[in-house]
Design an enzyme around this catalytic site. Structure first.
Site, PDB file in Angstrom:
ATOM      1  N   LYS A  41       0.847  -1.206   0.000  1.00 19.62           N
ATOM      2  CA  LYS A  41       0.000   0.000   0.000  1.00 19.62           C
ATOM      3  C   LYS A  41       0.881   1.255   0.000  1.00 19.62           C
ATOM      4  O   LYS A  41       2.080   1.170   0.320  1.00 19.62           O
ATOM      5  CB  LYS A  41      -0.905  -0.027   1.234  1.00 19.62           C
ATOM      6  N   TYR A 251      14.547  31.047   5.168  1.00 14.78           N
ATOM      7  CA  TYR A 251      13.367  31.723   5.712  1.00 14.78           C
ATOM      8  C   TYR A 251      13.541  32.021   7.196  1.00 14.78           C
ATOM      9  O   TYR A 251      14.008  31.183   7.957  1.00 14.78           O
ATOM     10  CB  TYR A 251      12.126  30.861   5.519  1.00 14.78           C
TER      11      TYR A 251
HETATM   12  C1  LIG Z   1      -0.079  -1.876   6.786  1.00 18.21           C
HETATM   13  C2  LIG Z   1      -0.554  -3.181   7.271  1.00 18.21           C
HETATM   14  C3  LIG Z   1       0.332  -4.236   7.460  1.00 18.21           C
HETATM   15  C4  LIG Z   1       1.836  -4.072   7.398  1.00 18.21           C
HETATM   16  O1  LIG Z   1       2.260  -3.587   8.652  1.00 18.21           O
HETATM   17  P1  LIG Z   1       3.801  -3.216   8.977  1.00 18.21           P
HETATM   18  O2  LIG Z   1       3.752  -2.754  10.379  1.00 18.21           O
HETATM   19  O3  LIG Z   1       4.178  -2.145   8.034  1.00 18.21           O
HETATM   20  O4  LIG Z   1       4.595  -4.449   8.781  1.00 18.21           O
HETATM   21  C5  LIG Z   1      -0.189  -5.483   7.769  1.00 18.21           C
HETATM   22  N1  LIG Z   1      -1.526  -5.654   7.914  1.00 18.21           N
HETATM   23  C6  LIG Z   1      -2.414  -4.643   7.784  1.00 18.21           C
HETATM   24  C7  LIG Z   1      -3.853  -4.905   7.978  1.00 18.21           C
HETATM   25  C8  LIG Z   1      -1.955  -3.376   7.470  1.00 18.21           C
HETATM   26  O5  LIG Z   1      -2.830  -2.371   7.361  1.00 18.21           O
END
Ligand SMILES: *Cc1c(COP(=O)(O)O)cnc(C)c1O
Length: 350
Positions: A41, A251
């Site tokens: 994701k 800035y």
């Molecule tokens: C993002 C996510 C993961 C991965 O988690 P990490 O802590 O990045 O390893 C796994 N399961 C779900 C449901 C997630 O939303």
């Protein structure tokens, strides 16, 4: 000569594809008899799906997770829809119709989502049960509802709230998940994220879902010797200049030179995810030499003291420190934030 080809980028994100593949293999090994999937994701946590997916596939990953339907097409350029789960599930008829047409599995998170999926005609799906994070997922008390019982559940999953800590919640969530598993027919069970993998084999079940540690994040100290850095940002020097005593930088003039000073302006700023909190006390790097950051980080530029690097020239690339646990500690940002805020202007490549 005229050309409409883009000139070389002044921001590069070097992705170590071998390290990414090795990280997946290490997490797969640590998952024991379970197989490791991969959370891809948010553009594979900022790494870029186009870079990450080929490396993950060649390492052996076959189960991918995104959050939004908008993230599906990029993944399907590399993987089959049968390998893809969409964590936010189906909230309306349009999402359900798209899921069915594409063939990716929605993760059903509520009775409402189960109804939406059933009304669209249903089919194989995953099911998230909330065992204590109270974020997204069907409450254990609702698992006996007919609309849930009627689902064709491939992966039954839950998500750990604090696998990166040693409190009592992890074991409590595991026990609740086992209880849920006894109530809902399913093909496979999945609970552990990156940190959950380091909690031990009890948590691995059939499929683990690492994200952060694929990309070099150290989710728990146990992973420090196992996981390698994947992301190496580099930015070009776009100007070198000399300050006189009393000149200020950036800035709000938060830095003033006490003596003459050689400085360089580097083509990276907060629009690239190099947030202002990385300025004070921070440094960029050139051939192992630290270049202290001067004044405020601005949107597209950061100014550094380069008096220790007399050979540094306009057009040279400097390194942006990205050892995730180290930078997280210094900046106050999480390793997740450091990765996922990496901007779109980087040229990603190996
Ligand atoms: C993002 C996510 C993961 C991965 O988690 P990490 O802590 O990045 O390893 C796994 N399961 C779900 C449901 C997630 O939303």
């Amino acid at each position: 000569m005229t050309t409409t080809d883009l000139p070389p980028a002044s921001l590069r994100l070097h992705i170590d594809a071998d390290a990414l593949a090795a990280n997946w293999q290490a997490l797969n090994r640590l998952s024991g008899s379970a197989r490791a999937g991969a959370a891809v994701k948010a553009e594979a946590y900022g790494v870029g799906v186009a870079q990450a997916l080929p490396a993950l596939l060649s390492a052996g990953a076959r189960d991918f997770f995104v959050a939004h339907w908008s993230e599906v097409p990029a993944v399907l350029r590399h993987a089959s829809p049968l390998q893809l789960s969409v964590l936010h599930g189906v909230n309306n008829a349009a999402e359900a119709a798209y899921a069915r047409a594409i063939g990716a599995r929605p993760v059903i998170n509520s009775l409402h989502q189960a109804q939406v999926w059933a009304q669209a005609g249903g089919g194989a799906c995953d099911l998230m049960v909330d065992t204590g994070i109270n974020r997204l997922g069907v409450a254990p008390g609702d698992l006996a509802e007919p609309v849930i019982a009627a689902l064709d559940v491939d992966l039954l999953m839950s998500h750990l709230a604090s696998a990166d800590e040693d409190g009592p919640l992890n074991a409590r969530q595991l026990a609740r998940f086992r209880e849920a598993a006894s109530q809902v027919p399913h093909q496979a069970l999945s609970l552990a994220n990156s940190a959950g993998i380091a909690l031990g084999r009890d948590y691995a079940l059939d499929l683990t879902r690492p994200g952060l540690s694929l990309y070099g994040g150290i989710a728990r100290p146990e992973l420090a010797d196992v996981i390698a850095q994947v992301v190496f940002p580099q930015a070009a020097v776009i100007q070198r200049r000399q300050l006189a005593a009393g000149d200020s930088v950036g800035y709000n003039a938060t830095f003033t030179a006490r003596n003459e000073l050689e400085v360089a302006t580097v083509s990276i700023g907060y629009a690239d995810g190099f947030l202002r909190c990385r300025g004070p006390g921070g440094a960029l790097q050139h051939k192992g030499i630290a270049l202290p950051i001067l004044g405020r980080v601005s949107m597209d530029m950061t100014v550094v003291d380069c008096s220790a690097a007399p050979d540094l020239s306009e057009g040279d690339f400097v390194g942006i420190p990205f050892d995730l646990p180290v930078v997280a500690k210094i900046s106050g940002l999480s390793q997740y934030e450091l990765l996922t805020t990496l901007g779109k202007r980087f040229l990603r490549g190996s």
